[in-house]
Design an enzyme around this catalytic site. Structure first.
Site, PDB file in Angstrom:
ATOM      1  CE  LYS A  71      62.393  35.978  10.155  1.00 38.95           C
ATOM      2  NZ  LYS A  71      62.370  36.809   8.928  1.00 38.95           N
ATOM      3  CG  ASP A  83      59.978  19.354   5.165  1.00 37.35           C
ATOM      4  OD1 ASP A  83      60.198  18.980   6.330  1.00 37.35           O
ATOM      5  OD2 ASP A  83      59.459  18.632   4.283  1.00 37.35           O
ATOM      6  CG  ASP A 108      60.802  35.701   5.412  1.00 36.06           C
ATOM      7  OD1 ASP A 108      59.799  36.446   5.473  1.00 36.06           O
ATOM      8  OD2 ASP A 108      61.680  35.671   6.299  1.00 36.06           O
ATOM      9  N   GLY A 134      74.104  39.329  -1.264  1.00 38.63           N
ATOM     10  CA  GLY A 134      73.782  39.243   0.159  1.00 38.63           C
ATOM     11  C   GLY A 134      73.743  37.802   0.628  1.00 38.63           C
ATOM     12  N   GLY A 137      69.950  36.514   6.561  1.00 38.50           N
ATOM     13  CA  GLY A 137      68.744  35.705   6.749  1.00 38.50           C
ATOM     14  C   GLY A 137      67.820  35.733   5.539  1.00 38.50           C
ATOM     15  CB  ALA A 138      66.501  38.482   3.460  1.00 40.64           C
ATOM     16  CE1 TYR A 225      59.235  47.922   4.116  1.00 36.95           C
ATOM     17  CE2 TYR A 225      60.208  45.779   3.708  1.00 36.95           C
ATOM     18  CZ  TYR A 225      59.683  46.708   4.578  1.00 36.95           C
ATOM     19  OH  TYR A 225      59.626  46.436   5.920  1.00 36.95           O
ATOM     20  N   GLY A 246      60.227  45.403  -3.392  1.00 39.91           N
ATOM     21  CA  GLY A 246      60.236  44.473  -2.257  1.00 39.91           C
ATOM     22  C   GLY A 246      58.995  44.503  -1.381  1.00 39.91           C
TER      23      GLY A 246
HETATM   24  P1  NAP Z   1      70.858  40.530   7.626  1.00 40.66           P
HETATM   25  O1  NAP Z   1      70.742  39.079   7.985  1.00 40.66           O
HETATM   26  O2  NAP Z   1      71.291  41.506   8.645  1.00 40.66           O
HETATM   27  O3  NAP Z   1      71.843  40.638   6.343  1.00 40.66           O
HETATM   28  C1  NAP Z   1      72.226  41.893   5.858  1.00 40.66           C
HETATM   29  C2  NAP Z   1      72.919  41.695   4.504  1.00 40.66           C
HETATM   30  O4  NAP Z   1      73.284  42.992   3.993  1.00 40.66           O
HETATM   31  C3  NAP Z   1      74.213  40.901   4.605  1.00 40.66           C
HETATM   32  O5  NAP Z   1      74.413  40.192   3.407  1.00 40.66           O
HETATM   33  C4  NAP Z   1      75.260  42.012   4.783  1.00 40.66           C
HETATM   34  O6  NAP Z   1      76.561  41.652   4.417  1.00 40.66           O
HETATM   35  C5  NAP Z   1      74.714  43.041   3.806  1.00 40.66           C
HETATM   36  N1  NAP Z   1      75.232  44.364   4.121  1.00 40.66           N
HETATM   37  C6  NAP Z   1      74.870  45.168   5.140  1.00 40.66           C
HETATM   38  N2  NAP Z   1      75.587  46.322   5.103  1.00 40.66           N
HETATM   39  C7  NAP Z   1      76.418  46.228   4.032  1.00 40.66           C
HETATM   40  C8  NAP Z   1      77.399  47.080   3.473  1.00 40.66           C
HETATM   41  N3  NAP Z   1      77.667  48.292   4.005  1.00 40.66           N
HETATM   42  N4  NAP Z   1      78.061  46.684   2.368  1.00 40.66           N
HETATM   43  C9  NAP Z   1      77.800  45.469   1.819  1.00 40.66           C
HETATM   44  N5  NAP Z   1      76.878  44.600   2.303  1.00 40.66           N
HETATM   45  C10 NAP Z   1      76.199  44.974   3.407  1.00 40.66           C
HETATM   46  O7  NAP Z   1      69.459  41.085   7.083  1.00 40.66           O
HETATM   47  P2  NAP Z   1      68.336  40.294   6.266  1.00 40.66           P
HETATM   48  O8  NAP Z   1      67.279  39.868   7.188  1.00 40.66           O
HETATM   49  O9  NAP Z   1      69.007  39.294   5.412  1.00 40.66           O
HETATM   50  O10 NAP Z   1      67.716  41.486   5.385  1.00 40.66           O
HETATM   51  C11 NAP Z   1      68.414  42.023   4.265  1.00 40.66           C
HETATM   52  C12 NAP Z   1      67.561  43.116   3.630  1.00 40.66           C
HETATM   53  O11 NAP Z   1      66.345  42.547   3.128  1.00 40.66           O
HETATM   54  C13 NAP Z   1      67.117  44.207   4.615  1.00 40.66           C
HETATM   55  O12 NAP Z   1      67.134  45.433   3.947  1.00 40.66           O
HETATM   56  C14 NAP Z   1      65.705  43.817   4.973  1.00 40.66           C
HETATM   57  O13 NAP Z   1      64.908  44.940   5.332  1.00 40.66           O
HETATM   58  C15 NAP Z   1      65.241  43.237   3.650  1.00 40.66           C
HETATM   59  N6  NAP Z   1      64.143  42.265   3.811  1.00 40.66           N
HETATM   60  C16 NAP Z   1      62.993  42.514   3.146  1.00 40.66           C
HETATM   61  C17 NAP Z   1      61.963  41.600   3.234  1.00 40.66           C
HETATM   62  C18 NAP Z   1      60.695  41.883   2.496  1.00 40.66           C
HETATM   63  O14 NAP Z   1      59.669  41.304   2.844  1.00 40.66           O
HETATM   64  N7  NAP Z   1      60.740  42.710   1.460  1.00 40.66           N
HETATM   65  C19 NAP Z   1      62.096  40.449   4.016  1.00 40.66           C
HETATM   66  C20 NAP Z   1      63.301  40.226   4.676  1.00 40.66           C
HETATM   67  C21 NAP Z   1      64.332  41.149   4.583  1.00 40.66           C
HETATM   68  P3  NAP Z   1      77.572  41.098   5.533  1.00 40.66           P
HETATM   69  O15 NAP Z   1      77.215  39.639   5.710  1.00 40.66           O
HETATM   70  O16 NAP Z   1      78.911  41.303   4.949  1.00 40.66           O
HETATM   71  O17 NAP Z   1      77.341  41.913   6.770  1.00 40.66           O
END
Ligand code: NAP
Length: 278
Positions: A71, A83, A108, A134, A137-138, A225, A246
């Protein structure tokens, strides 16, 4: 020029890609609208990414969705970047334009907002502070879209504080960073609460943030989700908050790509949700 007699091809590229729900979403819409076209998952390594993106248009592809781990990388390959993709720092939708240029977009944030608006029609970003858990990326997409929707204060917390601080530097003073150990405090008075961590997802630890500060005026949404109703959403519902799961974000973020590639704005409705949850 794209040959109008050619059946349009689209797909999703990532590595791994077998977990992606996008093929189900697109196949549902293609079948539902009786449209010619195919949507194909493609496992492409980072080393092959550039070659793949220059070959796919020649094979009849009109565009692709992008998932982990490409990504961010695709931004440096694209000729044009929207943008919002530049602001978020990643792209999930690529368009192979007729003029040969590769256009990168990120839907997103659009998906996040459309899902909120659909699930909580009276929700308004400027109504009060937002609390975002959090900073991955999301969360970037969530923050960009909340600011775009008129949020005036975004309280942000993350296990790794430096990631929140980096987002604050990028997005400016509307973002206020809170310590992870005191995450519960930032829920007080928040009108929008977003879990953008992976906590609460099947196979991941539960979210342990104390929820006593949550008020029933808050609209609470979880990007996780699976399960559809996380412990955060169940608690929020039990105290009278409006909650939004979600899954809708995942479905709405796919719609702009479908419209662009297959020429029709698709509906996100209960039938689609059922098809994905099967
Ligand atoms: P990512 O970049 O890997 O970020 C993961 C996030 O979760 C970070 O803030 C991380 O904190 C935190 N985290 C992970 N394990 C943890 C723990 N044990 N204790 C506390 N914080 C923890 O992933 P992402 O792409 O942002 O996605 C985040 C979530 O959103 C995922 O579950 C993903 O499936 C979901 N999502 C859903 C959609 C949708 O369409 N519904 C779209 C995108 C993402 P640290 O920075 O401290 O590691």
């Amino acid at each position: 020029m794209t040959d109008p007699k050619r059946i349009p091809l689209a797909g999703v590229i990532g590595s791994p890609v077998s977990h992606s729900k996008s093929p189900r979403v697109f196949r549902h819409w293609l079948r539902r609208y009786g449209m010619p076209g195919y949507y194909i998952p493609m496992d492409i390594s980072s080393d092959d990414l550039e070659d793949a993106l220059s070959s796919l248009p020649k094979l009849g592809f009109v565009g692709v969705n992008v998932t982990i781990p490409h990504k961010e990388h695709v931004l440096s390959i694209a000729d044009l970047v929207s943008d919002r993709a530049a602001l978020i720092g990643s792209a999930n939708t690529l368009i192979f334009r007729d003029d040969g240029k590769l256009y990168a977009d990120n839907t997103d944030g659009y998906g996040f907002l459309e899902n909120l608006k659909q699930g909580a029609p009276d929700w308004n970003a400027p109504d009060g502070p937002a609390a975002v858990l959090g900073s991955g990326g999301a969360a970037r997409a969530v923050i960009a879209s909340l600011i775009d929707a008129g949020a005036t204060e975004i309280r942000l917390t993350n296990r790794t504080k430096t990631r929140s601080e980096a987002l604050q530097r990028e997005f400016g003073t509307k973002v206020k960073v809170h310590d992870w150990v005191q995450a519960g405090n930032m829920l007080e008075g928040a009108r929008t609460v977003v879990n953008a961590t992976s906590l609460g997802m099947v196979g991941k630890p539960e979210m342990r943030v104390p929820l006593d500060g949550l008020s029933k005026e808050a609209v609470v949404t979880d990007l996780v989700y699976a399960p559809l109703e996380t412990a955060l959403l169940a608690h929020a519902k039990s105290i009278g908050c409006q909650t939004v799961d979600g899954l809708g974000m995942l479905l709405y973020q796919a719609a702009p790509g479908f419209e662009r590639w297959f020429g029709m704005k698709p509906e996100v409705d209960e039938k689609l949700r059922e098809a994905i949850l099967l």
